[in-house]
Scaffold this motif. Structure first.
Motif, PDB file in Angstrom:
ATOM      1  N   SER A 274       0.735  -1.042   0.007  1.00 28.25           N
ATOM      2  CA  SER A 274       0.005  -0.109  -0.029  1.00 28.25           C
ATOM      3  C   SER A 274       0.809   1.389   0.197  1.00 28.25           C
ATOM      4  O   SER A 274       1.936   1.438   0.647  1.00 28.25           O
ATOM      5  CB  SER A 274      -0.987  -0.021   1.190  1.00 28.25           C
ATOM      6  OG  SER A 274      -1.712   1.263   1.226  1.00 28.25           O
ATOM      7  N   ASP A 275       0.454   2.179  -0.787  1.00 27.21           N
ATOM      8  CA  ASP A 275       1.159   3.740  -0.548  1.00 27.21           C
ATOM      9  C   ASP A 275       1.315   4.234   0.649  1.00 27.21           C
ATOM     10  O   ASP A 275       1.865   5.115   0.796  1.00 27.21           O
ATOM     11  CB  ASP A 275       0.547   4.464  -1.706  1.00 27.21           C
ATOM     12  CG  ASP A 275       0.921   3.954  -3.244  1.00 27.21           C
ATOM     13  OD1 ASP A 275       1.696   3.165  -3.303  1.00 27.21           O
ATOM     14  OD2 ASP A 275      -0.102   4.517  -4.146  1.00 27.21           O
ATOM     15  N   SER A 276       0.348   3.960   1.668  1.00 21.07           N
ATOM     16  CA  SER A 276       0.403   4.423   2.922  1.00 21.07           C
ATOM     17  C   SER A 276       1.518   3.915   3.861  1.00 21.07           C
ATOM     18  O   SER A 276       1.357   4.264   4.797  1.00 21.07           O
ATOM     19  CB  SER A 276      -1.167   4.145   3.384  1.00 21.07           C
ATOM     20  OG  SER A 276      -2.161   4.685   2.743  1.00 21.07           O
TER      21      SER A 276
ATOM     22  N   GLY B 130       6.812   2.164   5.805  1.00 19.24           N
ATOM     23  CA  GLY B 130       7.857   1.318   6.470  1.00 19.24           C
ATOM     24  C   GLY B 130       8.066   1.478   7.765  1.00 19.24           C
ATOM     25  O   GLY B 130       9.229   0.874   8.514  1.00 19.24           O
ATOM     26  N   ASP B 131       7.286   1.988   8.590  1.00 21.26           N
ATOM     27  CA  ASP B 131       7.476   2.443  10.038  1.00 21.26           C
ATOM     28  C   ASP B 131       6.751   1.097  10.839  1.00 21.26           C
ATOM     29  O   ASP B 131       6.151   1.467  11.968  1.00 21.26           O
ATOM     30  CB  ASP B 131       6.947   3.604  10.572  1.00 21.26           C
ATOM     31  CG  ASP B 131       5.519   4.156  10.004  1.00 21.26           C
ATOM     32  OD1 ASP B 131       4.948   3.125   9.443  1.00 21.26           O
ATOM     33  OD2 ASP B 131       5.170   4.999  10.160  1.00 21.26           O
ATOM     34  N   GLY B 132       6.055   0.350  10.092  1.00 23.16           N
ATOM     35  CA  GLY B 132       5.395  -0.698  10.595  1.00 23.16           C
ATOM     36  C   GLY B 132       3.778  -0.301  11.452  1.00 23.16           C
ATOM     37  O   GLY B 132       3.177  -1.232  12.107  1.00 23.16           O
TER      38      GLY B 132
ATOM     39  N   ASP C  94       2.141 -12.288   5.172  1.00 23.30           N
ATOM     40  CA  ASP C  94       3.026 -11.435   6.204  1.00 23.30           C
ATOM     41  C   ASP C  94       2.390 -10.057   6.651  1.00 23.30           C
ATOM     42  O   ASP C  94       2.477  -9.266   5.477  1.00 23.30           O
ATOM     43  CB  ASP C  94       4.446 -11.310   5.770  1.00 23.30           C
ATOM     44  CG  ASP C  94       5.495 -10.885   7.034  1.00 23.30           C
ATOM     45  OD1 ASP C  94       4.955 -10.105   7.672  1.00 23.30           O
ATOM     46  OD2 ASP C  94       6.753 -11.267   6.743  1.00 23.30           O
ATOM     47  N   GLU C  95       1.835  -9.914   7.510  1.00 24.36           N
ATOM     48  CA  GLU C  95       1.034  -8.514   8.029  1.00 24.36           C
ATOM     49  C   GLU C  95       1.872  -7.384   7.912  1.00 24.36           C
ATOM     50  O   GLU C  95       1.631  -6.517   7.789  1.00 24.36           O
ATOM     51  CB  GLU C  95       0.286  -9.067   9.326  1.00 24.36           C
ATOM     52  CG  GLU C  95       1.037  -8.996  10.474  1.00 24.36           C
ATOM     53  CD  GLU C  95       0.522  -9.112  11.686  1.00 24.36           C
ATOM     54  OE1 GLU C  95       1.254  -8.907  12.987  1.00 24.36           O
ATOM     55  OE2 GLU C  95      -0.588  -9.330  11.658  1.00 24.36           O
ATOM     56  N   ASN C  96       3.338  -7.508   8.127  1.00 24.91           N
ATOM     57  CA  ASN C  96       4.242  -6.410   8.057  1.00 24.91           C
ATOM     58  C   ASN C  96       4.591  -6.190   6.535  1.00 24.91           C
ATOM     59  O   ASN C  96       4.616  -4.997   6.248  1.00 24.91           O
ATOM     60  CB  ASN C  96       5.521  -6.764   8.757  1.00 24.91           C
ATOM     61  CG  ASN C  96       5.137  -6.904  10.435  1.00 24.91           C
ATOM     62  OD1 ASN C  96       4.180  -6.094  10.798  1.00 24.91           O
ATOM     63  ND2 ASN C  96       5.598  -7.670  10.916  1.00 24.91           N
TER      64      ASN C  96
END
Length: 728
Positions: free
Chosen positions: A82-84, A87-89, A107-109
């Motif tokens: 997602s563009d949102s 990368g900060d989790g 993988d939810e991350n």
């Protein structure tokens, strides 16, 4: 090949099948415009160039996953992004739909999707899943839910399978080349729309050169002509079905086809021998079997059915042959009696032919065969045979005893010619009127005969061999007893005539006829005449009237005062020697009027006319006497019935005291009298019985009515007796 090689192949396969932007096959990424934080499915084309779609937050896409993955690691499917996601989790990827969490995990991350198990396209060809990105803290959806499909890519992992195994088929023998036998079918579970994994080609592995198979349709045909069932009946054919269009590396399956040649009538029947011989005793019963012959036919079923018939014989009509459908034998049966002494051997010519003939087999020649049969007759010890089936003999009824009336003749038909002994079956001659000479068969009279008693005698003569008495034969003998004039004629009935005392001369008085039990050939001719002792002085004469006689009055008046005349009439039969008898005709003389009607006869004649004999008169007198006795008895009983009353006079009552002369029974006599009776004499109970006097009921009284009934019955019986006497 090691694990790294397998992975490299998988990567190459994925790069070759991910598709191009033209078919919208890999990435969904929002590059410009649209909503911020759009979810994308990233990927690259075959050249490694990133796939992007502008001005959309989502790109609808498909993932391709190879079936039957054999690697140790989970198979990588693709990646969600997602563009949102900075990368900060803070972004969490969620996967739902078919197989989510079991077959497929995300993988939810990172959004990476992996297949956890080996998949089989033949079980399920594709899976529909949904993906979305949510805020990890608030669990709020950052973007709308996206749907995508994971298709399972087919590989050639299923061999063709036949619908049946084994196949059973039949084809007529001697079929032409190319005759269809049966069609086999194999099915491949692989994807027929992709590659050649499901393209099947048929071939024959076993069964050549007799059969062939069409590689595309699987139709089995005959490849060789002239296949004969009698040489080989069953064939085992193995058919192979191979996918990948038959190329190297394709998978294959086999099936067995059992082919049986169906029989056709292509073989004529054949006798195993040219001559059949049978021996049969001459005593064989008609309709019984003499022997059986059988022709061989290599065909089976109805094609082997045969008909037998006799086409030649030196004994016409002696034998017949019957076709047995169950055993296909020709049974020879006897139709006429055999006689060893007349014919000892018979020759037959027998023909056999198929019942059902195949028109295609006419060119092979006639479907029939012939053979000879020789039947030898064996001698059997037979009973004597009479020369005739029956005998008719005649004998006069006055024949003397021991007179021979005829002869029967029988002989032993065998070669040994045994002597014959004759006897009469006494069950047919219970009176033992006849006998037979045991040696020569002469029948003679044993007792006197009487034709009038029995005109025909039917006896049975038995002939037996001296050497073997158990062998007997019988013949009926009909004996006719010829008539002899041994009976004199007599009156046909008892005649009695009446004549008026003033009858005129030559007046007819009575017509009489005669009977004779004899039966002369020309019929009866009776001769009537008066007896010689009465012919000169009789007042009557007789005249012949064609077998009957008319009795006429010879004189005008009677010479004496007799009222009854007994006229002796002689009847002769006119035969040689003639027999005659004298019969008496009784004539009564009566008084008549002018018209000739009888008015009065003398007492003797009257008695005769009324039919009252002396016995009848005696009976009348007895009835009268007995009737008088009954009347006297009746009068005496009526006088005895009158009794003296208890009270002589009404005035002499004397205070109602009744006197009687009976002695009392004393103090213990409680039944001697009743005080009520003394006070009222009219109330005497008839049913009361005294103990000291015998009651009158023990002596029944005869009433006048009873006597009247007896008199009436007696009179009626007497009258009936008189009527009977009058009739007699």
């Amino acid at each position: 090949m090691d694990r790294r090689g397998v992975c490299a192949l998988m990567v190459l396969w994925a790069m070759a099948h991910l598709g191009s932007p033209a078919d919208g096959s890999r990435s969904l990424r929002r590059t410009t415009g649209g909503r911020k934080g759009s979810l994308g499915l990233t990927g690259h084309d075959a050249n490694g160039v990133p796939l992007r779609r502008s001005k959309r937050g989502w790109m609808w896409n498909q993932f391709f996953l190879m079936e039957e993955y054999t690697g140790t690691d989970m198979q990588y499917v693709g990646k969600l992004h997602s563009d949102s996601d900075r990368g900060d989790g803070s972004v969490k990827y969620v996967l739902t739909g078919e197989g989510a969490g079991t077959l497929f995990k995300i993988d939810e991350n990172s959004g990476d999707i992996h297949a956890t198990k080996r998949l089989d396209r033949e079980e399920k060809a594709f899976y529909i899943l949904h993906a979305k990105a949510v805020n990890r803290q608030t669990n709020e959806a950052l973007e709308g839910e996206s749907e995508f499909i994971i298709k399972i890519h087919d590989i050639n992992d299923n061999e063709p399978r036949f619908t049946r195994d084994p196949y059973i088929a039949h084809v007529p023998e001697m079929s032409d080349i190319g005759t269809s036998v049966i069609q086999v079918t194999a099915i491949d579970a692989d994807d027929a729309t992709y590659g050649n994994s499901a393209k099947v080609v048929y071939s024959i592995l076993q069964g050549q050169p007799y059969f062939s198979v069409d590689p595309e349709t699987g139709l089995i045909k005959t490849a060789l002509s002239g296949m004969d069932r009698e040489v080989k009946e069953k064939y085992l054919v193995v058919i192979q079905a191979k996918d990948m269009a038959g190329q190297m590396g394709g998978l294959s399956g086999t099936a067995t086809v059992s082919i049986t040649l169906a029989d056709v009538n292509d073989n004529p029947p054949r006798f195993t021998k040219t001559l059949y011989e049978f021996r049969v005793p001459e005593s064989r019963e008609l309709g019984s079997s003499v022997g059986a012959i059988r022709a061989m036919d290599a065909d089976i079923g109805q094609n082997a059915e045969m008909d037998y018939r006799i086409i030649g014989s030196d004994g016409p009509g002696m034998f017949d042959i019957i076709s047995n459908r169950s055993t296909q034998e020709g049974v020879i049966v006897l139709r006429k009696p055999l006689d060893f002494e007349k014919k000892r051997q018979y020759s037959l010519r027998v023909q056999v032919e198929n019942v059902h003939i195949n028109p295609r087999s006419y060119k092979m020649g006639p479907f029939r065969d012939e053979a000879s049969v020789r039947i030898t007759v064996e001698d059997v010890d037979e009973p004597p045979a009479f020369e005739r089936p029956s005998y008719v003999m005649e004998v006069r009824e006055d024949a003397d005893r021991n007179v021979i009336i005829g002869t029967v003749s029988a002989s032993d038909p065998d070669d040994k010619r045994s002597l014959v002994r004759y006897t009469i079956d006494r069950r047919t001659d219970m009176d033992r009127l006849f006998d037979i000479h045991a040696g020569n068969g002469s029948v003679y009279v044993l007792r006197d005969l009487d034709r009038e008693e029995n005109a025909w005698h039917n006896i049975s003569v038995i002939a037996s061999e001296f050497d073997n008495p158990r062998l007997i034969s019988r013949v009926p003998v009909y004996i006719r007893v010829l008539d002899v004039n041994d009976n004199a004629p007599t009156f046909a009935t008892n005649y009695e005539a009446f004549v008026c005392e003033n009858a005129k001369a030559n007046q007819r008085i009575q017509t009489v006829s005669a009977t004779d039990p004899d039966e002369p050939i020309g019929g009866h001719r009776f001769i009537f005449s008066l007896a010689p002792e009465a012919a000169g002085k009789a007042n009557f004469s007789v005249r012949d009237n064609k077998g009957t006689v008319l009795l006429h009055l010879a004189v005008h008046s009677f010479s004496d005062d007799r009222s009854v005349y007994h006229v002796p009439v002689v009847i002769s039969d006119g035969e040689l020697p003639a027999l005659s008898s004298t019969n008496t005709l009784t004539i009564r003389v009566c008084t008549c009027d002018r018209e000739g009607n009888m008015k009065l006869c003398n007492p003797e004649a009257l008695t005769a006319k009324a039919g009252l004999s002396t016995g009848a008169l005696v009976a009348i007198l007895l009835c009268v006497m007995i009737l008088l006795m009954i009347v006297v008895l009746f009068a005496a009983l009526r006088r005895q019935r009158k009794k003296e009353p208890l009270i002589i006079s009404k005035e002499d009552v004397r205070d109602n005291v009744v006197s009687y002369n009976d002695e009392g029974g004393g103090e213990e006599d409680t039944q001697a009298f009743d005080i009520g009776t003394l006070r009222n004499p009219e109330a005497i109970e008839d049913s009361k019985q005294r103990r000291d006097i015998v009651p009158e009921t023990f002596y029944p009284q005869t009433t006048p009515e009873y006597i009247s009934i007896l008199m009436f019955l007696f009179f009626q019986s007497c009258l009936a007796g008189l009527v009977q006497q009058a009739v007699l």
